[in-house]
Write an enzyme that holds these catalytic residues in place. Sequence first.
Site, PDB file in Angstrom:
ATOM      1  CB  THR A  84      -0.828  -0.141   1.313  1.00  0.00           C
ATOM      2  OG1 THR A  84      -0.245  -0.502   2.452  1.00  0.00           O
ATOM      3  CG2 THR A  84      -2.416  -1.048   0.884  1.00  0.00           C
ATOM      4  CG  HIS A 311     -34.226 -24.810 -16.869  1.00  0.00           C
ATOM      5  ND1 HIS A 311     -35.168 -24.357 -18.000  1.00  0.00           N
ATOM      6  CD2 HIS A 311     -33.009 -24.963 -17.215  1.00  0.00           C
ATOM      7  CE1 HIS A 311     -34.428 -24.122 -18.974  1.00  0.00           C
ATOM      8  NE2 HIS A 311     -33.094 -24.384 -18.540  1.00  0.00           N
TER       9      HIS A 311
END
Length: 404
Positions: A84, A311
């Site tokens: 970071t 389905h």
Amino acid sequence: MQTVVLAAGRGTRMRPLTDRQLKPMLPVAGRPLVAHTVEAAADAGASRVVLVVQPDDGSVSEFFGDEYAGVTLDYAVQTEQRGTADAVRAAAPHLDDAPFVVLNGDALYDHASLATLYDRAPAVGAFRVPDPSQYGVLLTDEAGERVTGVVEKPADPPSNLVNAGAYALPAAAKSWLDVDESERGELEFTDVLARACETSDVRPVAFERWLDVGRPWELLEANEWQLGELDGRVDGAVHADAELSGDVVVADGATVRSGVVIEGPAYVDSGATVGPNAYIRGSTYVGPEANVGHAVEVKNSVLMAGAHAGHLAYVGDSVLGRETNLGAGTKVANLRHDGADVQTLVKGDVVSTGRRKFGVVLGDGAKTGINTSLNAGVKLPTDGATRPGEVVLFDPDSEKGREA
Ligand code: TTP
């Protein structure tokens, strides 16, 4: 205040969903996760946002362009995912010589709390969690008014206030970004925070609500949160005998056919079709061009773009990646008989999801044969497939999955 949003991570804990998509681009209530971060920043007082992105990715800039939610956007490329602090270093040339905010682009922030962070700079966002041992835990002075440091994943947490990945720092912090590699081999922004704590009074700002979206069930939680804040609207086609209750969004170009029951909050995105005779309930997102067909029940799930459950299927508390297909009769288990929280594998380790109800995760392009049964916590890999009638009790290819 100028704001850096980090969106260049690898998202390894989110696999297989991040095999082909960036974590910040995963859908949360109809838009990418990182769009929520940018909106929160814009609402909280960001004057301009610098998005840190991966080198070969156009998906972030394609979505945002150069203005979003009323703020101007710039892009900074992080060439290698080194951590970071390195990501913020990539953004530094785009920053003016003034205080700035850094936000992780894979979290949801409540806007009012974030506005407080902007107002109280230098400050760091904090969040109270019941078990802080898996987080970076904030150390404060006795009065709890000044942050004195952060400890990563402590065995014996000094408090239950964890680092929410939101920082408002002085301009000088731009010159503190050359940090040493941490024990896990990354250049961590928390080391920059530590330096800020040494030189100024950094205040903890307790967030009312916050969610770090790192693992698949947190993507469900992010959708639960954001779908819960929706106002229903019908822009698409809804058959006269479909029943919609609660807040339901049917986007322009979506179709809800006859006999469908949708209990909101739910979001049926553009080009999706639902029904005839389908049942959707509880915080469900049906992505663009997805299909929920006849006699299919979907509960509290995320179906990404082009996912098909055509389905006779049940999908509960699950995440179906893009272009997945469930064969007729596919059933998902989302509850253990012993009532314990569902466990799943994250980077090869068995981890509790902290959820009594959690179903399955299908990577993009995965397909199930007819009458497949999928056990709670199972993940099918990207482009994976099951045979007709297959019962999948554990993650395929993983002995360790048996422990889950
Ligand atoms: P993390 O969640 O620590 O990392 P990650 O997103 O790569 O996920 P994982 O650990 O599952 O692999 O990152 C926190 C934030 O920082 C997130 O928004 C991504 C961003 N980031 C970068 O921009 N560049 C980097 O090099 C790293 C490590 C993270």
